[in-house]
Enzyme design. Structure first.
Site, mmCIF file in Angstrom:
data_model
loop_
_atom_site.group_PDB
_atom_site.id
_atom_site.type_symbol
_atom_site.label_atom_id
_atom_site.label_comp_id
_atom_site.label_asym_id
_atom_site.label_seq_id
_atom_site.Cartn_x
_atom_site.Cartn_y
_atom_site.Cartn_z
ATOM 1 N N ASP A 50 1.170 -0.152 5.470
ATOM 2 C CA ASP A 50 0.532 -0.690 4.264
ATOM 3 C C ASP A 50 -0.969 -0.463 4.356
ATOM 4 O OD1 ASP A 50 -0.374 -2.553 2.059
ATOM 5 O OD2 ASP A 50 1.734 -3.124 2.088
ATOM 6 N N GLY A 95 7.232 -9.816 4.560
ATOM 7 C CA GLY A 95 8.530 -10.479 4.404
ATOM 8 C C GLY A 95 9.696 -9.576 4.830
ATOM 9 N N LYS A 136 9.508 -0.401 -9.548
ATOM 10 C CA LYS A 136 8.737 -1.412 -10.274
ATOM 11 C C LYS A 136 8.248 -0.837 -11.597
ATOM 12 C CE LYS A 136 7.224 -3.082 -5.783
ATOM 13 N NZ LYS A 136 7.280 -4.530 -5.598
ATOM 14 N N ASP A 178 8.745 -0.983 -0.672
ATOM 15 C CA ASP A 178 8.437 -1.983 -1.702
ATOM 16 C C ASP A 178 6.997 -1.776 -2.181
ATOM 17 O OD1 ASP A 178 9.124 -4.200 -3.287
ATOM 18 O OD2 ASP A 178 8.500 -5.666 -1.780
HETATM 19 C C1 LIG Z 1 5.141 -6.290 -3.371
HETATM 20 S S1 LIG Z 1 4.037 -5.972 -2.092
HETATM 21 C C2 LIG Z 1 5.155 -5.721 -0.750
HETATM 22 C C3 LIG Z 1 5.738 -6.992 -0.205
HETATM 23 C C4 LIG Z 1 6.485 -6.756 1.086
HETATM 24 N N1 LIG Z 1 7.719 -6.022 0.867
HETATM 25 C C5 LIG Z 1 6.828 -8.057 1.762
HETATM 26 O O1 LIG Z 1 8.010 -8.308 1.996
HETATM 27 O O2 LIG Z 1 5.921 -8.806 2.120
HETATM 28 C C6 LIG Z 1 3.504 -4.353 -2.449
HETATM 29 C C7 LIG Z 1 2.665 -3.751 -1.363
HETATM 30 O O3 LIG Z 1 2.428 -2.370 -1.665
HETATM 31 C C8 LIG Z 1 1.213 -2.048 -1.011
HETATM 32 N N2 LIG Z 1 0.727 -0.734 -1.416
HETATM 33 C C9 LIG Z 1 0.256 -0.358 -2.624
HETATM 34 N N3 LIG Z 1 -0.089 0.965 -2.572
HETATM 35 C C10 LIG Z 1 0.212 1.383 -1.324
HETATM 36 C C11 LIG Z 1 0.115 2.645 -0.667
HETATM 37 N N4 LIG Z 1 -0.357 3.726 -1.304
HETATM 38 N N5 LIG Z 1 0.509 2.721 0.616
HETATM 39 C C12 LIG Z 1 0.978 1.640 1.278
HETATM 40 N N6 LIG Z 1 1.104 0.425 0.701
HETATM 41 C C13 LIG Z 1 0.718 0.321 -0.594
HETATM 42 C C14 LIG Z 1 0.311 -3.217 -1.346
HETATM 43 O O4 LIG Z 1 -0.777 -3.292 -0.464
HETATM 44 C C15 LIG Z 1 1.295 -4.400 -1.198
HETATM 45 O O5 LIG Z 1 1.185 -4.967 0.078
#
Ligand SMILES: C[S@@+](CC[C@H](N)C(=O)[O-])C[C@H]1O[C@@H](n2cnc3c(N)ncnc32)[C@H](O)[C@@H]1O
Length: 308
Positions: free
Chosen positions: A203, A187, A270, A241
């Site tokens: 990601d 997004g 968060k 995020d």
């Molecule tokens: C709330 S979602 C993000 C949504 C994104 N901002 C959007 O607009 O679609 C949180 C994301 O953090 C990612 N995530 C968690 N740990 C991570 C890491 N160590 N490195 C990269 N991404 C990570 C998850 O895979 C997930 O896609």
């Protein structure tokens, strides 16, 4: 009987808590005097309050003799009034009906919000208005509604970034270089690419196929924490995020700031479990930053930083 003249209580400020976060707001404010549903009144001038969605600046307590008198008192101050009714709903609605209609339209991002002030008011008693002609949010009760795009973005997270950039009064320009950590499904990356910026999306999970096909998007499937900010060419913007504990995020952004790897950062703090006011203060104390619960945030805060 003539109503007594308005009295200004300049030693009071009203804070409208984000929905569901009254306790957090009360905990971060000093000298709370009263709580009316989500409206918290505290002594003194405006305090930093991340959990306030809108702040009522120098509200006045205005004695009123009748419904017409209440409407007159408000109209005499300005045109646009938003009612936040906590009690006496019927009487408040009758006063509201005598005010000029105020129906703000959803905002088309990236247009700036209308600059006309929006006042907020409530009835503290049947014969006492509390009214603030000026509030901090350009949105009614801080509710940032946008003209939504229900087709292109892969989820609704884009609304959170639209709101953050609208509040910042700045957004990436064409040719700006951005990195989006925790980008999937995409997004935020979609917002940045649509603005004409180039985006490195990072990601561990896959990016939406439509977003990853965008010519200005480069997807790197790896951990956000594995990127060494000292090793990358400095960027205009860093977005984050990532779903992680606040402490881990604080360490991450601190490394990015120390490395001078981005001029601006927008990141979501968060909270997993109870809200951590101590770490909230650590984020707030970073020079050049603001911390705010946005209308589109859940149990999280948006931290925005510009290199001072
Ligand atoms: C709330 S979602 C993000 C949504 C994104 N901002 C959007 O607009 O679609 C949180 C994301 O953090 C990612 N995530 C968690 N740990 C991570 C890491 N160590 N490195 C990269 N991404 C990570 C998850 O895979 C997930 O896609």
């Amino acid at each position: 009987m003539l109503p007594t003249p308005p009295t200004t209580d300049s030693h009071e400020t009203g804070y409208l808590a984000a929905d569901g976060f009254v306790d957090e707001l009360v905990a971060e404010l000093n000298d709370v005097r009263a709580v009316h549903d989500r409206l918290v009144l505290a002594a003194g001038g405006v305090q930093t309050a991340a959990w306030a969605q809108n702040v009522w600046i120098a509200p006045q307590r205005i004695p009123i003799a009748s419904i017409a008198d209440g409407a007159r008192a408000l109209r005499a101050k300005q045109r646009n009034w938003a009612l936040y009714a906590t009690a006496f709903h019927r009487r408040a609605a009758l006063i509201e009906a005598k005010l000029p209609p105020f129906r703000p339209k959803p905002l088309a991002f990236p247009n700036p919000p209308p600059s006309a002030p929006i006042g907020s008011w409530t009835l503290l008693a049947p014969d006492v208005l509390l009214a603030a002609a000026h509030c901090t949010s350009p949105f009614r009760h801080g509710e940032a509604y946008f003209v939504e795009d229900r087709q292109a973005p892969p989820n609704r997270a884009y609304l959170k970034l639209w709101e953050a950039l609208t509040r910042l009064g700045l957004h990436p320009q064409p040719q700006d270089r951005c990195i989006d950590l925790g980008a999937s499904p995409g997004g935020w990356t979609w917002v940045l690419a649509e603005l004409g910026a180039s985006v490195i999306a990072v990601d561990k999970a896959p990016l939406d196929a439509g977003v990853s096909r965008h010519p200005r998007v480069e997807f790197r499937r790896q951990s956000a924490f594995a990127i060494d900010p000292r090793a990358i060419e400095p960027l205009d913007w860093m977005f984050c995020d990532v779903a992680c504990y606040p402490r881990r995020l604080l360490d991450l952004v601190s490394r990015w700031i120390a490395a001078k790897a981005a001029r601006r950062i927008v990141a979501t703090v968060k909270f997993q479990g109870p809200t951590d006011l101590a770490i909230q203060r650590e984020f707030s104390s970073i020079p050049g930053s603001t911390l705010q619960h946005l209308f589109h945030n859940k149990h999280e805060l948006t931290w925005m930083w510009m290199r001072p």
